[in-house]
Design an enzyme around this catalytic site. Structure first.
Site, short mmCIF file in Angstrom:
data_model
loop_
_atom_site.label_atom_id
_atom_site.label_comp_id
_atom_site.label_asym_id
_atom_site.label_seq_id
_atom_site.Cartn_x
_atom_site.Cartn_y
_atom_site.Cartn_z
CD GLU A 352 -27.68 23.73 -71.07
OE1 GLU A 352 -26.74 22.96 -71.29
OE2 GLU A 352 -27.54 24.98 -71.04
CG HIS A 383 -19.35 7.34 -44.94
ND1 HIS A 383 -19.11 6.89 -43.67
CD2 HIS A 383 -19.05 6.30 -45.76
CE1 HIS A 383 -18.66 5.65 -43.72
NE2 HIS A 383 -18.62 5.26 -44.98
CE LYS A 498 -25.62 32.68 -73.01
NZ LYS A 498 -25.51 32.16 -74.38
#
Lengths: 521, 521
Positions: A352, A383, A498
């Site tokens: 960010e 793994h 937004k």
């Protein structure tokens, strides 16, 4: 102090780095180099970079780049309250929350040391009263649980730090977190709670964050529906918000603690945003030790010599890997299960901050800026995606983090070694394998090596170490932003989403948005 | 059926794709396209690819590439037991664990349908007896908790699926997971358990996994130290292992269930590896529904028309993004908190399978293979790394996953919309913003758009949907491996680290390894 803010590609040292032959890890790596290629990060945290594709020639140029871009001078200006966040025209003061400063800084008429220390003291007093049962729930019962309601910077950092330290010291209050607007998140957390003994910490700087306000209303609603005699829902809420937000004005809360506009969410873990829940859950002493570790790392980051400043060197090697070696990812692998959510915090902090395409003056840059960050704890990641790191066609540098001792003093031996020793044997084996590789005639079993690695190491994951690790990465991100000449402290890229989400909710959609909405709503 | 295994760069359609003009999302995206660019993934799961940088010309070439690389024929050969895993000379039979087959397959003299169905029936019978309290703990108490002890494929998939479904149906037994050899992991999990009512599931195909055996010994030791009268530790353990492993021979376990060498760990979620813990925790009915969803997706993946085969199309678009558009990452973002750990499973599934540099014949390939995968749930990720996705210098395609209804039927309205509606409003807003962007004279507030997105959507995250999502990605990974002509089913890249870790533990270190070990041990 007079500094120049210039783009990376204007730097002479950077141009020389582009022309300097790349070095081979497997030719350079030696016992001697592993001892020498080490820089302090403060508070006992050490950065080993023997596994990086750098040699003394390249390091000299990186030092030159640091000097040329005036990275330490810019850090000092930031500490002294320069308007470093040019986009939002704000200071950048998260260092001050842990007492790191050069001079006093005044913002909007307020001495900021007094402000941060004052809020911290309010929190500590409040937490102690909760712990001493002087402050009780509205039905007269002591609190045993605290729930942070916040998202992004109000969630990831505090959550990662709580998980990192809850095994170090038994929590005073158990902590939970509600972040997502997905109702399944809140419902899932609330299903296990006793409202009478639960304290909620509502965190929103603006007091307008959609998810957080929705989740607060969600919680309040559930509390009311629970129909518990004498329960006053808002008296189970404290707020952490800016003094000017609508939340701050509401005196119905049990208490309120203030934050300010000079600290962005992703840098707020050492402010009241982290301080409130961490002091309540782990105790003020633990949070104070965490702050002292962060402050030590901040001090170390003032050193202009890259060999004595881990955050600076880590930043510069990262720029070299990105802009010269063309590596666009970094994996962060703590060999510590307690740090399982720290990579997610770092992903926010780094991506960010430095996922930008324009410089601090708003001009488009012509070079690559921030890299992608991801990670899972080792040995689990061995793994999982380590196959990729060893043998894929793309190279991903790995930032290891390790500790010589486990947090819980209850290890056991099996087949001649403790679990902790096995853990660290794997860590050093991976560093060696990634750097050196192994030739095999069967190309499917061949390891090219030349995968860059570094190691942040300390004795144990203590509050101080956790603070230093956090500050190390905050400072690394800051130095990289300065090197690229970008503003690491705003986030305009989150605004369009937004805006469009509100258009959906207010039924003001164009055809494309409406067609997508028809699929999902 | 006769097929040719050839490298991607020999394909005529691929060469044409390299020469075809790149298309612009913002020019193409329309209401009509959003309706049309949609392919079934089976079991009600639908793949929408309107936000991808493809048009009809490119899609025709991708269909040509699929045909040329004989992707469906190779899938059929895999189903029929061809030795597709050339590195380890094994069949690849995970589809058969959910009843997906074309013909019977015999491996080492055994009819594999009978084998998988037989083990599944044993598990279901066992789970029912545990649930009915016919099988009790060694001190006579009913089991209320089950703990999986396993790592990698024995951990990530089963854990992600348990979390994804535990809110759908209240668990019969609560599940926990111990994976990491870090002693803090086991100590932390064990601290909250009542050994008398806890059943452990030990999962290791080879019966030799270092972490898993160490953790088993750790648990057994703690159980003995707890000094509970009448407690027989091994009678609280079942094993899931291959019939030839040392574990299988030990008759002291409460029970054992078998797996075989034709399924790699990361593809084992629908085998006994996932089946045992999920049947115990959620019930055999839920696991059976999960398998049926996976089987439906497997069937859909047989379709040779890319518009009717989501896994195939998703795979091909991924190859196009990687090898033509040069995008080396993919973010996977479920707008569902319950799916919070699914990206970590997918990271293993995809990166361990396709992070390879040699083709299936062991020759080095000259093109890029697998991409990096990471992700966190939405809307949380909007407040974290979405800044990067919208405005960084590197472009990361986003694979969204969304559901029209929450899992828990207890949503609430606030300011005119439910939390679930807000969640999905954000999802579609992000898809629109990433594709279309927004011009702004202030370049810091400018959004270029042209960020590729896709959406896997369904009504709800049910057991069937979860099965279909899992199979979708397993099949996508398989089709990509075929397209790149690599072996997606071995993992030789994990061997060198294991070897060197054992050298550390056996004190057989060279100078470099010893110097690293001196830092950490």
């Amino acid at each position: 102090m007079s500094v120049n803010y210039v783009n990376l590609d204007k730097s002479d040292n950077f141009k020389k780095l582009l022309e300097t032959p790349v070095c081979q890890i497997k030719e350079e790596l030696s016992s001697d180099r592993i001892k020498k290629y080490s820089a302090s990060a403060g508070a006992g945290l050490v950065y080993n970079f023997a596994g990086k594709k750098v040699n003394n020639t390249i390091l000299t140029l990186l030092q030159g780049l640091a000097d040329e871009q005036q990275l330490i001078e810019k850090y000092k200006l930031l500490l002294n309250g320069d308007v470093i966040n040019t986009g939002e025209k704000r200071m950048v003061l998260h260092h001050h929350t842990r007492g790191m400063k050069l001079d006093d800084v005044v913002s909007e008429g307020q001495d900021m040391t007094k402000f941060y220390d004052g809020e911290k003291k309010k929190i500590y007093d409040f937490a102690k009263k909760v712990h001493n049962k002087e402050i009780l729930g509205s039905t007269g019962k002591p609190f045993d649980t605290v729930v942070q309601v916040g998202i992004g910077g109000s969630d990831l950092g505090p959550r990662a730090i709580y998980l990192a330290l809850k095994n170090y010291n038994k929590p005073v209050l158990n902590a939970h977190f509600i972040a997502n607007v997905d109702p399944d998140d809140a419902n899932n957390v609330l299903s296990s709670l006793n409202f009478e003994t639960t304290l909620f910490v509502l965190v929103s700087k603006s007091g307008t964050t959609q998810e957080t306000l929705t989740n607060q209303k969600f919680v309040l609603n559930k509390m009311e529906k629970a129909n518990i005699s004498g329960l006053v829902p808002l008296k189970h809420f404290v707020s952490v918000t800016s003094a000017t937000s609508p939340l701050a004005a509401d005196t119905n809360y049990l208490s309120s603690f203030f934050i300010d506009n000079n600290i962005g969410g992703r840098f707020s873990s050492s402010s009241a945003v982290g301080g409130c829940i961490l002091s309540l859950a782990l105790g003020p002493e633990i949070f104070e030790r965490f702050l002292s570790g962060a402050r030590e790392a901040d001090k170390q980051a003032l050193n202009s010599n890259i060999f004595e400043n881990a955050a600076l060197l880590d930043a510069l090697i990262g720029v070299y890997e990105n802009n010269v070696l063309n590596m666009k990812n970094t994996a962060v692998i703590p060999y510590s299960e307690s740090m399982s959510r720290f990579p997610a915090h770092l992903q926010q902090l780094d991506m960010e901050s430095n996922g930008k395409s324009v410089n601090r003056f708003g001009d488009r840059v012509s070079y690559s800026t921030g890299v992608s960050i991801f990670g899972e704890p080792g040995t689990n990641s061995q793994h999982s995606f380590f196959q990729y790191i060893h043998q894929a066609t793309s190279i991903i540098p790995v930032q290891f983090i390790g500790f010589r001792k486990p947090q819980i003093d209850a290890d056991m031996e099996y087949q001649g070694s403790t679990s902790g020793k096995k853990l660290n044997a794997n860590l050093v084996a991976q560093m060696t394998a990634m750097g050196v590789g192994k030739d095999d005639e069967n190309k499917n079993k061949n390891f090219d090596g030349e995968r860059p690695t570094s190691l942040l190491h300390a004795d144990q994951l203590t509050p101080e170490t956790m603070g230093a690790i956090l500050a190390h990465f905050e400072n690394k991100v800051m130095f990289q932003g300065f090197t690229w000449n970008i503003n690491s402290f705003d986030q305009e890229g989150v605004q369009l989403g937004k805006l469009l989400a509100n258009k959906v909710l207010n039924n003001q959609m164009d055809d494309v948005l409406k067609s997508y909405a028809d699929l999902m709503i």
